[in-house]
Design an enzyme around this catalytic site. Sequence first.
Site, PDB file in Angstrom:
ATOM      1  N   HIS A   1       0.849  -1.181   0.000  1.00 16.08           N
ATOM      2  CA  HIS A   1       0.000   0.000   0.000  1.00 16.08           C
ATOM      3  C   HIS A   1       0.882   1.227   0.000  1.00 16.08           C
ATOM      4  O   HIS A   1       1.794   1.343   0.810  1.00 16.08           O
ATOM      5  CB  HIS A   1      -0.890   0.012   1.233  1.00 16.08           C
ATOM      6  CG  HIS A   1      -1.945  -1.040   1.191  1.00 16.08           C
ATOM      7  ND1 HIS A   1      -3.036  -0.945   0.373  1.00 16.08           N
ATOM      8  CD2 HIS A   1      -2.042  -2.222   1.834  1.00 16.08           C
ATOM      9  CE1 HIS A   1      -3.779  -2.030   0.538  1.00 16.08           C
ATOM     10  NE2 HIS A   1      -3.197  -2.828   1.411  1.00 16.08           N
TER      11      HIS A   1
ATOM     12  N   CYS B   1      -0.870   2.046  -5.079  1.00 11.98           N
ATOM     13  CA  CYS B   1      -1.578   3.261  -5.450  1.00 11.98           C
ATOM     14  C   CYS B   1      -0.565   4.379  -5.635  1.00 11.98           C
ATOM     15  O   CYS B   1       0.425   4.436  -4.902  1.00 11.98           O
ATOM     16  CB  CYS B   1      -2.561   3.657  -4.360  1.00 11.98           C
ATOM     17  SG  CYS B   1      -3.673   2.343  -3.916  1.00 11.98           S
TER      18      CYS B   1
END
Lengths: 612, 418
Positions: B164, B206
């Site tokens: 992440h 991301c």
Amino acid sequence: MEEISNFPLNPEPPEEESPQSQMHESTPDRKTMRTTKPGIKRLILSLTVLFSFIIGFPFLWKSIEIYRAPLPFDRIESFSSQLESDPLHFPCRFQAIFVGFDFSASRGLGPNDVAAAITRKMSQLNPNSSRCGNCIGGDYDVSVVIDSGSSCAQTEGSEAKCPLKCGEVVFGGKLSDEDFDEMLKRCLGNVGGGGKGYSVVVFNGDKEEGEVRAVVGKYRHAWVLGHVSEDEAVSRTAEIFARVFMNAGSEGNSIRSEFMPVGADGRIVLSFSLLNAEPQDWIYDWSFHEIDKTLLHPVIQALQPIANITVESQVLYYTPKSSFSYWDDIHGSHIFSTKDLPFFLNSNEWHLDTSVAAGGRSKVLQLVVYIPSAKECPLQLELPNGDLSKTNGFISPMWGGVVVWNPESCVKDLESKDPDRRVISPQNLQKLFEVLMGQLRQLLGLKSDNLYVGQSGAYILLGSERGFTEWELDVLSGKHVCFNLHSCATTLGSLSRLVQSLPRMIIIDEIGKQVKFSLEAAKFAQSYASTGIYNASAVSSRQARSLVEDAFFHPSIMSISYYSFEHCFAIYSPFFLPVTMHVILAALREWKRYKQENRKYLAWKAKERIVS
Amino acid sequence: MEFCFLRILKLTMKVLVMLLLFLGNIRNSAAYFSSSSEATMHTNNWAVLVCTSRFWFNYRHMANTLSLYRTVKRLGISDERIILMLADDMACNARNKYPAQVFNNENHRLNLYGDNVEVDYRGYEVTVENFLRVLTGRHETAVPRSKRLLSDEGSHILLYMTGHGGDEFLKFQDSEELQSHDLADAVKQMKEKGRFKELLIMVDTCQASTLFSQLQSPGVLAIGSSMKGENSYSHHLDSDVGVSVVDRFTFYTLAFFERLNMYDNASLSSLFNSYNPNLLMSTAYYRRDLYQRHLEEVPVTNFFGSVMETIHTDSAYTSFTNKNFGGAKTKIFLGQSFSSSDINSVRNSDDEDQFNNLTAEEDQHNEVGQCIFCAMDSGHLWSVIIGNVITHESVDFFVCYGLVLMLPLLVFSTWLSL
């Protein structure tokens, strides 16, 4: 503050005022003058606190200081700039001995002219004289002895005996190359003193002697036998000096790092693996201990200055290769081509890296003997020109080498249920080892074969039982010294840039010591090199490199593991900043108050004087 | 009064920004790049594969990494040249319905956790510090070779990371972050020390592209799954396992590589062109300005496989024939007396470890790392300032001057309060 609160209605009255001041009726205005000296107790108190803060500051500063061992940045700078501007050079002494030539009769040339001609020719062959590892000042110290049989002439300062004493033996008996080499070593001794002079002896033979035979011995001598003209003699001599003795027959002038397979700590681990592709067919073993003792040991000894070599060996089973091979009727064998070589290694099945003997930054060179299965036996390597390879082996720079060894009979013993255990015979093992030796030489940037073909003819290079001849070791040492020192300088430069860019980095003493010793070792290497002691120079340069690598890769250097200055500020400012502000402001206010009150008092004093 | 104060603050900030820009320019012009004079041969391939996420619901990140591991192994990089870092052990997780197995597809055809998976850093060993140590090579002496990246000037390195991330950071272990300038710093040090010839950084998180913004070392090619402000999505949910098993970007990368074998010559540009933004639901981003070669000419096996440079051995070294092998023969060793220089080898002191304890106190940002949370919503001036500052890499300066500026403000406010 409390004292002020005692006079809530009147913010201005000086608290030090005693009741005595009330007695003065003449005081016209308490706002502008006072009758007593202002007290200094509060001023002293607040100033004391301020000063204790100021005095305490250096102690605080000292206590949060980060320890940084002093690094000799200027020495690092000067070392690398010196290495850049003035590359490492070795002294070169060459001696050419022409037996049976008469330059003065045919050409009117003296020995000095011949020496000049050789030097000129050498410069042509070796144009890049400023390269590291070249001769000092780019010029070659060539001495020439011309022995025409009747007379003998030599350049001044030449230390050789004139005329050469062992000439007559040559033409009389037929000596083998090895014996001739030993004999030359005996009668030439150490040419030029210091034992590092190279010499070429040219014997002019009769016309019917047949072809010219040029041999480079395993010490620092070479000789040319046969009928050669004067010009040819000079050019051959120059070529042996410039190309063979100085460059070991390699064409490229640059030092290529892919042929410097020495670990950063100066170690090489030679890992020998015997791979049985299919142990169902046959299982081979080898008496590696024998090889290690008799054949490998001298090689390791010879390479000792360049690298600290350790050896390990293993026998592995079930190790198929990953490239394809096909049956070829003409050769009567299974063939794999050079195109397939990059895919030969089966990294998933060949668990070569045992990593036991190797330390963190050592270099492991894999030397692999591959025994094919019965299905693909015999397995031969086909060269691009359609021939079969003589060695059946290949290397990959910085990784190691592979040899395919075919068993003598490819017929599998179908009857027996037990695995067919065999041992590679000593003769075969020796042959295998010769190939592996050739590969080790290739990995170090030398040639595996013993022939050098130059512009003016072919030269036979005699091999040494130590794997590397003395002049080859000189060249190798020279290259490694250059490489090590260059890498040492760049690492030192990187380290000093890193250290300077991070002012809050802790540098422990060990790093400082390592850098210091490394610089010292580098100095030693340079001074040994300038006197021509190749081995000591190689050892020192290796030490210099490994020390600086240790310093650079020291685990205490990690960019995330120390505070930045802002961090430090952010930690301590909440403790001190609010208090410090108030202390300073209080001191200022007290000072202001004192001055103001003092002025009042002085005004009153002046008025008194006028009144009186 | 307060309004006036704010105006003064804004004014000083503007002045500060101008100053910073100026300083940044000076620093940039003085930047030093060491360049090696000669081109080295590409001799070996390394891969560093990192999964940075813990916890069961991040199953897909481990599956991503293991899939890449399987691919590069299949294409020829040997295990000793792969550093595999897995932040958690999904195969042995109590919630795993298929114990000791990891799948990247709901068809369960391929068990990624089969034979011969060598995990080098596992669980809590996967930290920012260890990751940076692997890259820069600064290990304790006791760290075994298999945990080290022993690359050299001739190495091509594939660095794959998944987890992440957000704007300029990648979360490790749900507790710390790798920031873009940490990565850039490590890469710069690697370049400085000649630890790679070419480096391909592939990131599936991301806002992956933001992680490359600070890179400045030549020879680095970077590819990220998403642009700034975009999320990277998982590909599909496995209802048996109960969680998503693979990310989109990695899924389509694998789909590309499944068609290839070791001998294939597919170029990097064909890989890059294979990403379809509609399928990825994000825009794959390539940073190629630091990379010199044309992507059309670089086979993917230059990074994802291991194609060795080989040289044929022409002949054996036959000088041993005169030796009586196997018999007892006395050998003559020429006296090799090398006067070793009188340098005492430096003591290997044991206190190397003492600074590692400090790493935990690394200045960490407080923002929590899910991409969704990291949108920037400060005022316009701040975004301008940060934009400028970040482009000129003088964050240090900025903070320094900010602190210095704080001093008079503090004095001022204290004065007012008195």
